[in-house]
Design a protein around this motif. Structure first.
Motif, PDB file in Angstrom:
ATOM      1  N   ARG A   1      51.308  36.280  38.413  1.00 59.77           N
ATOM      2  CA  ARG A   1      49.878  36.523  38.600  1.00 59.77           C
ATOM      3  C   ARG A   1      49.553  36.013  39.995  1.00 59.77           C
TER       4      ARG A   1
ATOM      5  N   SER B   1      43.113  31.356  46.153  1.00 62.28           N
ATOM      6  CA  SER B   1      44.015  30.265  46.540  1.00 62.28           C
ATOM      7  C   SER B   1      45.212  30.784  47.328  1.00 62.28           C
TER       8      SER B   1
ATOM      9  N   ASP C   1      46.429  34.791  42.611  1.00 60.72           N
ATOM     10  CA  ASP C   1      45.047  34.368  42.798  1.00 60.72           C
ATOM     11  C   ASP C   1      44.697  34.563  44.267  1.00 60.72           C
TER      12      ASP C   1
ATOM     13  N   LYS D   1      42.579  37.359  38.375  1.00 59.45           N
ATOM     14  CA  LYS D   1      43.855  37.332  39.096  1.00 59.45           C
ATOM     15  C   LYS D   1      44.482  38.719  39.041  1.00 59.45           C
TER      16      LYS D   1
END
Length: 155
Positions: free
Chosen positions: A131, A136, A133, A87
């Motif tokens: 963080r 996603s 990702d 991430k």
């Protein structure tokens, strides 16, 4: 032909035209647009070669995987990714005059990244760690969420 079908074709043509215009504008200016994630404009950063020394004297916030600092002398946000988990570390920020954004560190863990902003020389800024990702397309936040106090931008 239904009323909905009648509108689909013209709107898709307009959408293609707008997409072509955006591609042309990007090619003309030579700059990419910032990515928008969950309504927040996220700017990619550059490697900061001297961040360890610079950030030692700056106000910073720390949470699992992220350190975010603000340098009012250069309107810079520094972000360090401290967790090798795939991430990106993101330093989110907002001003008391309505501007907001984020600095994304896409570098490998352990590296400092820097985003340079042109902010008003008045008002205050607040930092928040997150963080990101990329698979996603979502943020995760520390629990509890980590915010800085309101920091002066100028002066």
């Amino acid at each position: 032909m239904s009323r909905n079908a009648h509108w689909k074709k013209p709107l898709s043509s307009v959408g293609l035209g707008l997409a072509a215009l955006l591609v042309s504008a990007t090619a003309f200016s030579g700059q990419a647009f910032a990515e928008t994630v969950e309504g927040i404009e996220i700017d990619d950063s550059v490697v900061s070669e001297n961040a360890e020394a610079v950030t030692a004297a700056l106000p910073c916030i720390t949470s699992t995987g992220v350190i975010t600092c603000f340098d009012k002398a250069g309107d810079k946000v520094y972000v360090k990714d401290t967790k090798a988990d795939g991430k990106s570390a993101v330093g989110l920020w907002r001003t008391d005059y309505g501007r907001s954004g984020g600095c994304r560190n896409k570098l490998t863990a352990g590296k400092w990244a820097e985003c340079n902003y042109d902010m008003r020389e008045e008002g205050s800024i607040q930092l928040q760690n997150a963080r990101y990702d990329g698979q996603s397309g979502k943020f995760t936040y520390p629990d509890p969420r980590v915010y800085s106090v309101w920091l002066p931008i100028g002066g």
